[in-house]
Scaffold this motif. Structure first.
Motif, mmCIF file in Angstrom:
data_model
loop_
_atom_site.group_PDB
_atom_site.id
_atom_site.type_symbol
_atom_site.label_atom_id
_atom_site.label_comp_id
_atom_site.label_asym_id
_atom_site.label_seq_id
_atom_site.Cartn_x
_atom_site.Cartn_y
_atom_site.Cartn_z
ATOM 1 N N TYR A 90 -4.680 0.267 43.992
ATOM 2 C CA TYR A 90 -4.679 0.592 42.550
ATOM 3 C C TYR A 90 -4.757 -0.698 41.742
ATOM 4 O O TYR A 90 -3.931 -1.589 41.882
ATOM 5 N N ASP A 91 -5.788 -0.804 40.882
ATOM 6 C CA ASP A 91 -5.883 -1.944 39.984
ATOM 7 C C ASP A 91 -6.492 -1.488 38.661
ATOM 8 O O ASP A 91 -6.468 -0.302 38.325
ATOM 9 N N TYR A 92 -7.038 -2.412 37.892
ATOM 10 C CA TYR A 92 -7.537 -2.092 36.553
ATOM 11 C C TYR A 92 -8.636 -1.033 36.570
ATOM 12 O O TYR A 92 -8.844 -0.324 35.589
ATOM 13 N N ARG A 93 -9.361 -0.898 37.683
ATOM 14 C CA ARG A 93 -10.467 0.058 37.750
ATOM 15 C C ARG A 93 -9.965 1.495 37.665
ATOM 16 O O ARG A 93 -10.434 2.292 36.852
ATOM 17 N N GLN A 94 -8.989 1.825 38.521
ATOM 18 C CA GLN A 94 -8.442 3.181 38.476
ATOM 19 C C GLN A 94 -7.633 3.396 37.207
ATOM 20 O O GLN A 94 -7.606 4.489 36.653
ATOM 21 N N GLN A 95 -6.976 2.351 36.728
ATOM 22 C CA GLN A 95 -6.218 2.449 35.483
ATOM 23 C C GLN A 95 -7.145 2.841 34.332
ATOM 24 O O GLN A 95 -6.808 3.693 33.501
ATOM 25 N N ALA A 96 -8.328 2.229 34.296
ATOM 26 C CA ALA A 96 -9.303 2.548 33.248
ATOM 27 C C ALA A 96 -9.809 3.973 33.396
ATOM 28 O O ALA A 96 -9.920 4.719 32.410
ATOM 29 N N THR A 97 -10.114 4.385 34.629
ATOM 30 C CA THR A 97 -10.596 5.740 34.874
ATOM 31 C C THR A 97 -9.553 6.780 34.475
ATOM 32 O O THR A 97 -9.871 7.796 33.856
ATOM 33 N N SER A 98 -8.291 6.519 34.830
ATOM 34 C CA SER A 98 -7.214 7.448 34.487
ATOM 35 C C SER A 98 -7.022 7.538 32.977
ATOM 36 O O SER A 98 -6.785 8.629 32.435
ATOM 37 N N LYS A 99 -7.125 6.406 32.305
ATOM 38 C CA LYS A 99 -6.970 6.395 30.842
ATOM 39 C C LYS A 99 -8.078 7.209 30.175
ATOM 40 O O LYS A 99 -7.822 8.033 29.294
ATOM 41 N N LEU A 100 -9.320 7.003 30.591
ATOM 42 C CA LEU A 100 -10.437 7.757 30.012
ATOM 43 C C LEU A 100 -10.298 9.249 30.305
ATOM 44 O O LEU A 100 -10.590 10.087 29.453
ATOM 45 N N LYS A 101 -9.846 9.566 31.505
ATOM 46 C CA LYS A 101 -9.672 10.977 31.870
ATOM 47 C C LYS A 101 -8.618 11.625 30.997
ATOM 48 O O LYS A 101 -8.750 12.782 30.586
ATOM 49 N N SER A 102 -7.543 10.885 30.678
ATOM 50 C CA SER A 102 -6.486 11.424 29.811
ATOM 51 C C SER A 102 -6.992 11.669 28.396
ATOM 52 O O SER A 102 -6.435 12.475 27.651
ATOM 53 N N LEU A 103 -8.071 10.957 28.017
ATOM 54 C CA LEU A 103 -8.685 11.130 26.692
ATOM 55 C C LEU A 103 -9.783 12.198 26.714
ATOM 56 O O LEU A 103 -10.431 12.434 25.699
ATOM 57 N N ARG A 198 -10.797 -10.109 31.281
ATOM 58 C CA ARG A 198 -11.144 -9.699 32.640
ATOM 59 C C ARG A 198 -12.549 -10.156 32.964
ATOM 60 O O ARG A 198 -13.443 -10.044 32.157
ATOM 61 N N GLY A 199 -12.739 -10.608 34.199
ATOM 62 C CA GLY A 199 -14.071 -10.994 34.617
ATOM 63 C C GLY A 199 -14.446 -10.375 35.948
ATOM 64 O O GLY A 199 -15.363 -10.820 36.606
ATOM 65 N N GLU A 200 -13.658 -9.346 36.378
ATOM 66 C CA GLU A 200 -13.888 -8.774 37.690
ATOM 67 C C GLU A 200 -15.139 -7.909 37.700
ATOM 68 O O GLU A 200 -15.538 -7.350 36.696
ATOM 69 N N SER A 201 -15.739 -7.824 38.887
ATOM 70 C CA SER A 201 -16.859 -6.903 39.062
ATOM 71 C C SER A 201 -16.298 -5.501 39.295
ATOM 72 O O SER A 201 -15.126 -5.347 39.636
ATOM 73 N N PHE A 202 -17.132 -4.507 39.095
ATOM 74 C CA PHE A 202 -16.656 -3.133 39.240
ATOM 75 C C PHE A 202 -17.261 -2.525 40.492
ATOM 76 O O PHE A 202 -18.459 -2.409 40.621
ATOM 77 N N GLU A 203 -16.405 -2.137 41.437
ATOM 78 C CA GLU A 203 -16.821 -1.419 42.627
ATOM 79 C C GLU A 203 -15.779 -0.351 42.909
ATOM 80 O O GLU A 203 -14.585 -0.602 42.838
ATOM 81 N N GLU A 204 -16.247 0.856 43.236
ATOM 82 C CA GLU A 204 -15.310 1.934 43.564
ATOM 83 C C GLU A 204 -14.685 1.724 44.931
ATOM 84 O O GLU A 204 -13.554 2.135 45.181
ATOM 85 N N GLY A 205 -15.436 1.100 45.828
ATOM 86 C CA GLY A 205 -14.939 0.838 47.167
ATOM 87 C C GLY A 205 -15.766 -0.255 47.809
ATOM 88 O O GLY A 205 -16.851 -0.587 47.345
#
Length: 276
Positions: A90-103, A198-205
């Motif tokens: 769990y990191d910023y990627r899932q945190q962002a997805t969860s936040k958008l889903k809550s919206l 943040r400068g991380e790349s985005f990968e689901e896995g």
């Protein structure tokens, strides 16, 4: 003569070890099932280990059923270095997805989804900047005064809480927008977060192998279907399968398909690998 025999013995041992190493790490993945077990499991995803392990089993079957091959085997007690570790991180990627889903915001890898999210982002960012300016003005006024009015203090605290909540929403949108920019190969500037960097790349896995250790790290999913597809995709890489051109395939470079069945391109890649 003794030195010669000793040297020969050492060379034979090295050759035997090398042959075992070659068979263990460079043999075809179809010859015997790849052992795997669960590594890191982050509870912040709010799913149970059983849920995750069931999803892994389903993803495994995505390859095994149509091919008729026993490609993977779950071995929870296997502690050897070469066992495939599957990690839920769990990191910023899932945190962002969860936040958008809550919206109530669902993001797909399409230009229409990007345009819609960009419009919502721009409105929210504009609102945030206005409220931030108002907050800073009130803070300046508060600091010039006696700073002993309880109601004014509570108002400022409430304004700050609202700004922090908006910042979280904006930053979640930024993560998704930057991912879409990269995914869709759009010629636009990178979006910036507020109150953080943040400068991380985005990968689901991602599948990782250094020749002796192997792992699958899962970072983000918005639904069970997406989890199954990303697991199946990384299982494909664990089988040493490359990306394929078919946009509906499990092994397509983007997780944008809506099927849990390998396409002909997927199966052709597997057959080619098994024939090596």
């Amino acid at each position: 003569m003794k030195n010669y025999l000793a040297t020969l013995g050492i060379l034979l041992i090295i050759a035997a070890v090398g042959w075992q190493f070659k068979n263990k790490f460079f043999s075809t993945p179809c010859a015997e099932p790849t052992p795997y077990n669960l590594g890191t499991f982050d509870t912040k995803f709010n799913i149970s280990k059983k849920y995750f392990l069931d999803a892994i089993t389903e993803a495994e079957a995505i390859w095994e059923k149509p091919s008729g091959l026993d490609l993977f085997v779950y071995q929870p007690e296997d502690s050897s270095r070469d066992v495939l570790k599957i990690n839920l991180v769990y990191d910023y990627r899932q945190q962002a997805t969860s936040k958008l889903k809550s919206l109530g915001i669902e993001v797909s890898n399409t230009r229409a989804s990007y345009d819609s999210l960009k419009e919502q982002f721009e409105k929210l960012r504009e609102s945030y900047e206005v409220e931030k300016a108002q907050f800073e003005e009130k803070i300046a006024k508060w600091n010039r005064g006696p700073r002993n009015n309880r109601s004014e203090f509570e108002e400022l605290q409430s304004m700050q809480d609202d700004l922090n909540e908006k910042a979280d929403e904006i930053n979640a949108m930024v993560v998704a927008l930057n991912r879409l920019v990269a995914t869709l190969n759009l010629s636009v500037e990178k979006y910036n977060t507020v109150n953080t960097a943040r400068g991380e790349s985005f990968e689901e896995g991602v599948f990782y192998s250094d020749g002796t250790r192997r792992s699958i790290d899962i970072y983000e999913f918005s639904s069970r279907e997406k989890l199954l597809r990303v697991l199946a995709h990384e299982f494909g890489h664990a089988l040493d399968l490359p990306h394929v051109a078919d946009s509906k395939a499990i092994m397509y470079e983007l997780n944008q398909g809506n099927t849990l069945k390998p396409t002909q391109a997927d199966l052709a890649a597997l057959r080619a690998k098994c024939a090596e």
